[in-house]
Design an enzyme around this catalytic site. Structure first.
Site, PDB file in Angstrom:
ATOM      1  N   GLY A 120      -9.638  -4.886  -5.070  1.00  0.00           N
ATOM      2  CA  GLY A 120     -10.497  -3.579  -4.567  1.00  0.00           C
ATOM      3  C   GLY A 120      -9.928  -2.787  -3.388  1.00  0.00           C
ATOM      4  N   SER A 122      -7.561  -0.316  -2.460  1.00  0.00           N
ATOM      5  CA  SER A 122      -6.816   0.762  -2.375  1.00  0.00           C
ATOM      6  C   SER A 122      -7.674   1.903  -2.917  1.00  0.00           C
ATOM      7  CB  SER A 122      -5.946   1.263  -3.024  1.00  0.00           C
ATOM      8  OG  SER A 122      -4.781   1.078  -3.640  1.00  0.00           O
ATOM      9  N   SER A 154      -6.459  -2.555 -10.437  1.00  0.00           N
ATOM     10  CA  SER A 154      -6.035  -2.582 -12.497  1.00  0.00           C
ATOM     11  C   SER A 154      -6.982  -3.896 -13.020  1.00  0.00           C
ATOM     12  CB  SER A 154      -4.425  -3.221 -11.799  1.00  0.00           C
ATOM     13  OG  SER A 154      -3.467  -2.816 -11.219  1.00  0.00           O
ATOM     14  N   GLU A 237       1.358 -10.691  -4.225  1.00  0.00           N
ATOM     15  CA  GLU A 237       1.747  -9.708  -4.869  1.00  0.00           C
ATOM     16  C   GLU A 237       3.303  -9.111  -4.700  1.00  0.00           C
ATOM     17  OE1 GLU A 237      -0.309  -6.720  -4.250  1.00  0.00           O
ATOM     18  OE2 GLU A 237      -0.691  -5.890  -6.169  1.00  0.00           O
TER      19      GLU A 237
HETATM   20  C1  FAD Z   1       1.016   0.123 -11.553  1.00  0.00           C
HETATM   21  C2  FAD Z   1       0.156  -0.071 -10.043  1.00  0.00           C
HETATM   22  C3  FAD Z   1      -1.270  -0.824 -10.023  1.00  0.00           C
HETATM   23  C4  FAD Z   1      -1.759  -0.530  -8.887  1.00  0.00           C
HETATM   24  N1  FAD Z   1      -3.002  -1.664  -8.483  1.00  0.00           N
HETATM   25  C5  FAD Z   1      -3.822  -1.557  -7.631  1.00  0.00           C
HETATM   26  C6  FAD Z   1      -4.619  -2.708  -7.826  1.00  0.00           C
HETATM   27  O1  FAD Z   1      -4.885  -2.886  -8.800  1.00  0.00           O
HETATM   28  N2  FAD Z   1      -5.045  -2.516  -6.136  1.00  0.00           N
HETATM   29  C7  FAD Z   1      -5.144  -1.648  -5.424  1.00  0.00           C
HETATM   30  O2  FAD Z   1      -6.067  -1.916  -4.451  1.00  0.00           O
HETATM   31  N3  FAD Z   1      -4.763  -0.281  -5.424  1.00  0.00           N
HETATM   32  C8  FAD Z   1      -3.602  -0.611  -6.766  1.00  0.00           C
HETATM   33  N4  FAD Z   1      -2.855   0.509  -6.894  1.00  0.00           N
HETATM   34  C9  FAD Z   1      -2.671   1.034  -6.178  1.00  0.00           C
HETATM   35  C10 FAD Z   1      -0.940   0.556  -4.884  1.00  0.00           C
HETATM   36  O3  FAD Z   1      -1.341  -0.235  -4.236  1.00  0.00           O
HETATM   37  C11 FAD Z   1      -1.207   2.216  -4.055  1.00  0.00           C
HETATM   38  O4  FAD Z   1      -0.724   3.613  -5.228  1.00  0.00           O
HETATM   39  C12 FAD Z   1       0.598   2.704  -3.062  1.00  0.00           C
HETATM   40  O5  FAD Z   1      -0.211   1.549  -2.114  1.00  0.00           O
HETATM   41  C13 FAD Z   1       0.552   4.019  -2.505  1.00  0.00           C
HETATM   42  O6  FAD Z   1      -0.813   4.164  -1.925  1.00  0.00           O
HETATM   43  P1  FAD Z   1      -0.858   5.926  -2.194  1.00  0.00           P
HETATM   44  O7  FAD Z   1      -1.152   5.333  -3.877  1.00  0.00           O
HETATM   45  O8  FAD Z   1      -2.058   5.732  -1.479  1.00  0.00           O
HETATM   46  O9  FAD Z   1       0.301   6.589  -2.022  1.00  0.00           O
HETATM   47  P2  FAD Z   1       0.377   7.454  -0.835  1.00  0.00           P
HETATM   48  O10 FAD Z   1      -0.159   6.043   0.786  1.00  0.00           O
HETATM   49  O11 FAD Z   1      -0.501   8.497  -0.096  1.00  0.00           O
HETATM   50  O12 FAD Z   1       2.131   7.718  -0.019  1.00  0.00           O
HETATM   51  C14 FAD Z   1       2.535   8.721  -0.871  1.00  0.00           C
HETATM   52  C15 FAD Z   1       4.205   9.151  -0.591  1.00  0.00           C
HETATM   53  O13 FAD Z   1       3.832   9.078   1.283  1.00  0.00           O
HETATM   54  C16 FAD Z   1       4.641   8.093   1.024  1.00  0.00           C
HETATM   55  N5  FAD Z   1       4.738   6.752   2.802  1.00  0.00           N
HETATM   56  C17 FAD Z   1       2.950   7.023   3.093  1.00  0.00           C
HETATM   57  N6  FAD Z   1       3.004   6.101   3.991  1.00  0.00           N
HETATM   58  C18 FAD Z   1       3.912   6.551   4.899  1.00  0.00           C
HETATM   59  C19 FAD Z   1       4.738   6.358   5.695  1.00  0.00           C
HETATM   60  N7  FAD Z   1       3.917   5.793   6.892  1.00  0.00           N
HETATM   61  N8  FAD Z   1       5.842   5.389   6.239  1.00  0.00           N
HETATM   62  C20 FAD Z   1       7.398   6.544   4.781  1.00  0.00           C
HETATM   63  N9  FAD Z   1       6.692   6.763   3.673  1.00  0.00           N
HETATM   64  C21 FAD Z   1       5.091   6.411   3.450  1.00  0.00           C
HETATM   65  C22 FAD Z   1       4.736   6.833   0.425  1.00  0.00           C
HETATM   66  O14 FAD Z   1       6.225   5.901   0.240  1.00  0.00           O
HETATM   67  C23 FAD Z   1       4.904   7.757  -1.050  1.00  0.00           C
HETATM   68  O15 FAD Z   1       5.552   8.026  -1.005  1.00  0.00           O
HETATM   69  C24 FAD Z   1      -2.344   0.693  -7.730  1.00  0.00           C
HETATM   70  C25 FAD Z   1      -0.717   1.581  -7.971  1.00  0.00           C
HETATM   71  C26 FAD Z   1       0.344   0.687  -8.643  1.00  0.00           C
HETATM   72  C27 FAD Z   1       1.007   1.806  -9.776  1.00  0.00           C
END
Ligand code: FAD
Length: 374
Positions: A120, A122, A154, A237
Site C-alpha cells: 500500500g 501509491s 496489486s 521490486e
Molecule cells: C501493473 C501495476 C501494478 C502496480 N502495483 C502497485 C502496488 O501493488 N502498490 C502500489 O502502491 N502501487 C502500485 N502501482 C502504482 C505505481 O507504483 C504507480 O503507478 C507509479 O509509481 C507511477 O505513479 P502515478 O501512476 O501516480 O503516475 P505519476 O507519478 O502521476 O506520473 C505520471 C507521468 O508523469 C511522469 N513524471 C512524474 N514525475 C516525474 C518527474 N519528476 N520527472 C519526469 N517525469 C515524471 C511519469 O513518468 C509518468 O509518465 C502499480 C502500477 C501498475 C501499472
C-alpha cells in the site's frame, strides 16, 4: 563475473530441472482463473523446498546463497514453467526489517502462501513522488489510527496483510515523517474495492482506511524510518529476479519459438526480426539479473542499480509483447482473452509499475552517472 555454475550450483540445477520436468504439463497462466493454479504451483514449489531459497532457515527459508534463486528462475524459464510468486520481495523485506518477533510471526506464512500480502504505497496524489503520501497515522494510546486512500494496489482485495506507508509526522521533513505499518486487512475500517482493468481482470484495488487501529508493534522498521524501508522495497521490486518476471519472459520466448517452428507460415522476415530482438532483450535481462544478484550477494551493490534492471525489464517485456504481436498478427491480437492480447496489454504497464521509466532514467543519470539534476 563468471556465469558458470559451481559444483554445488550445478547439482542444484540438475535437481531443479528434473523436478520441473516431472511436473509437465504445466498449469496455464495469465487469466483470472489461473490465480488458484498459481497458488497450487507455489505450494508445490514450497513442498519441494524451492521457496525462500536465500532466506534464513529460522523463518522457513533454505539459507542458501542468492545465486540459487537465479538458477531456479532460469530453469523455470527455460522449461516454460509458471513463474515464482511475485510478492517474494515483501517476505524478504519483512525478514530484513522485522523485529525478531515480527520475522517469526510474518515471514513463514508469507513464504507458505497462507497469508497474502499487498503493498500500500501509491495514492491518487502520490505515485512518482511517493514521499508525498497523505495517508495519516496518528498515535492513539498503544497504537496508531490510520486514515487515507491507496490506489493501484496489486491484489489488494485478495490480501490478508498490507505493508502500508503512512505519514506519522506532518511537521517533519517530507521523507522523514513517514512510517511503514503491517496492517491486518480484516481490521475494522479497511475497505478494498477491486477495479476492472483493460485486460478484463480484477487485479488492482483501491484501498480505503477509515480510522483503522493498528498496534504500535506492527510498525516495520522505526517510527519515522518508513522511507528507508520503502526505498529498500522499491529496489527489490525493480529487480526482475525478485518478482519472477524473468522466468515468465523466458517461458514466453520458449513458447513462441515452438509456435513459430511449428507454423512456417508465420515465419515472415518482420516476425523473425521482431522475435529475434525480443529474445535478445530477454537474454540480456537474464545476464543482467545474474550479475545484479551476484553483486548483491557480495554486498557490492548500490540499490540505484535496480533502476537499470527495471529499465531493461520494461524493455524486454514490451519488445517481447511487440514481437509476439508482430509474429502472430492482428488476428491473434484481436482474439478475445488470448495470451498474446493479454501479454500485449499487460506490457503497457511495464514502464509504469514499480516506478516509471522516466523516474528510473533520472535515478540512473543522477545517482549512477553523477549527472546534474535538470
Ligand atoms: C501493473 C501495476 C501494478 C502496480 N502495483 C502497485 C502496488 O501493488 N502498490 C502500489 O502502491 N502501487 C502500485 N502501482 C502504482 C505505481 O507504483 C504507480 O503507478 C507509479 O509509481 C507511477 O505513479 P502515478 O501512476 O501516480 O503516475 P505519476 O507519478 O502521476 O506520473 C505520471 C507521468 O508523469 C511522469 N513524471 C512524474 N514525475 C516525474 C518527474 N519528476 N520527472 C519526469 N517525469 C515524471 C511519469 O513518468 C509518468 O509518465 C502499480 C502500477 C501498475 C501499472
Amino acid at each position: 563475473m563468471d556465469f558458470g555454475d559451481s559444483a554445488e550450483h550445478a547439482a542444484f540445477r540438475s535437481r531443479v530441472r528434473a523436478w520441473i520436468d516431472a511436473r509437465r504439463p504445466f498449469p496455464a497462466t495469465g487469466s483470472e482463473t489461473s490465480e488458484a493454479q498459481l497458488d497450487e504451483w507455489h505450494a508445490a514449489l514450497r513442498a519441494e523446498g524451492l521457496v525462500g531459497l536465500s532466506l534464513p532457515t529460522d523463518v522457513g527459508g533454505q539459507g542458501l546463497d542468492i545465486m540459487y534463486e537465479n538458477i531456479l528462475l532460469e530453469e523455470l524459464g527455460a522449461a516454460g514453467a509458471p513463474p515464482i510468486w511475485r510478492r517474494g520481495y515483501l517476505a524478504r523485506t519483512l525478514d530484513r526489517f522485522g523485529t525478531a518477533e515480527q520475522r517469526i510471526r510474518f515471514v513463514p506464512p508469507a513464504l507458505a502462501g497462507t497469508e497474502k500480502w499487498c503493498q500500500g504505497f501509491s495514492e491518487p496524489e502520490a505515485g512518482s513522488d511517493l514521499a508525498s503520501v497523505r495517508t495519516r497515522a496518528v498515535q492513539d494510546g498503544a497504537g496508531y489510527r490510520i486514515s487515507g486512500q491507496k490506489v493501484w494496489t496489486s491484489g489488494g482485495h485478495r490480501a490478508d496483510w498490507c505493508l502500508l506507508l503512512a505519514r506519522t509526522d506532518p511537521d517533519a521533513r517530507k521523507h522523514a515523517g513517514l512510517t511503514c505499518f503491517l496492517v491486518d486487512m480484516t481490521s475494522t475500517g479497511v475497505l478494498a474495492r477491486p477495479f476492472r482493468q483493460l485486460t478484463g481482470e480484477n487485479y488492482f484495488s483501491e484501498l480505503f482506511f477509515d480510522d483503522v487501529l493498528v498496534p504500535a508493534g506492527n510498525i516495520l522498521g522505526e517510527a519515522g524510518g518508513g522511507w528507508r524501508v520503502t526505498a529498500a522495497i522499491l529496489s527489490l521490486e525493480r529487480g526482475p529476479a525478485d518478482i519472477g518476471f524473468l522466468s515468465d519472459f523466458q517461458s514466453a520466448v520458449v513458447a513462441t519459438a515452438r509456435a513459430l517452428a511449428s507454423r512456417p507460415g508465420l515465419q515472415t522476415p518482420d516476425a523473425m526480426l521482431a522475435f529475434g530482438r525480443a529474445a535478445a532483450s530477454v537474454e540480456l535481462l537474464r545476464l543482467r539479473a545474474a550479475e545484479s544478484l551476484y553483486n548483491r550477494g557480495d554486498g557490492d551493490w548500490d540499490p540505484a542499480e535496480a533502476s537499470v534492471d527495471k529499465l531493461l525489464m520494461a524493455r524486454a517485456d514490451q519488445e517481447l509483447a511487440n514481437g509476439l504481436a508482430e509474429a502472430f498478427g492482428p488476428a491473434w491480437l484481436l482474439e478475445s482473452g488470448g495470451d498474446v492480447t493479454s501479454r500485449y496489454l499487460w506490457s503497457r504497464a511495464a514502464t509504469i509499475r514499480g516506478g516509471t521509466a522516466e523516474i528510473q532514467r533520472t535515478i540512473v543519470a543522477t545517482r549512477l552517472l553523477g549527472l546534474p539534476r535538470g
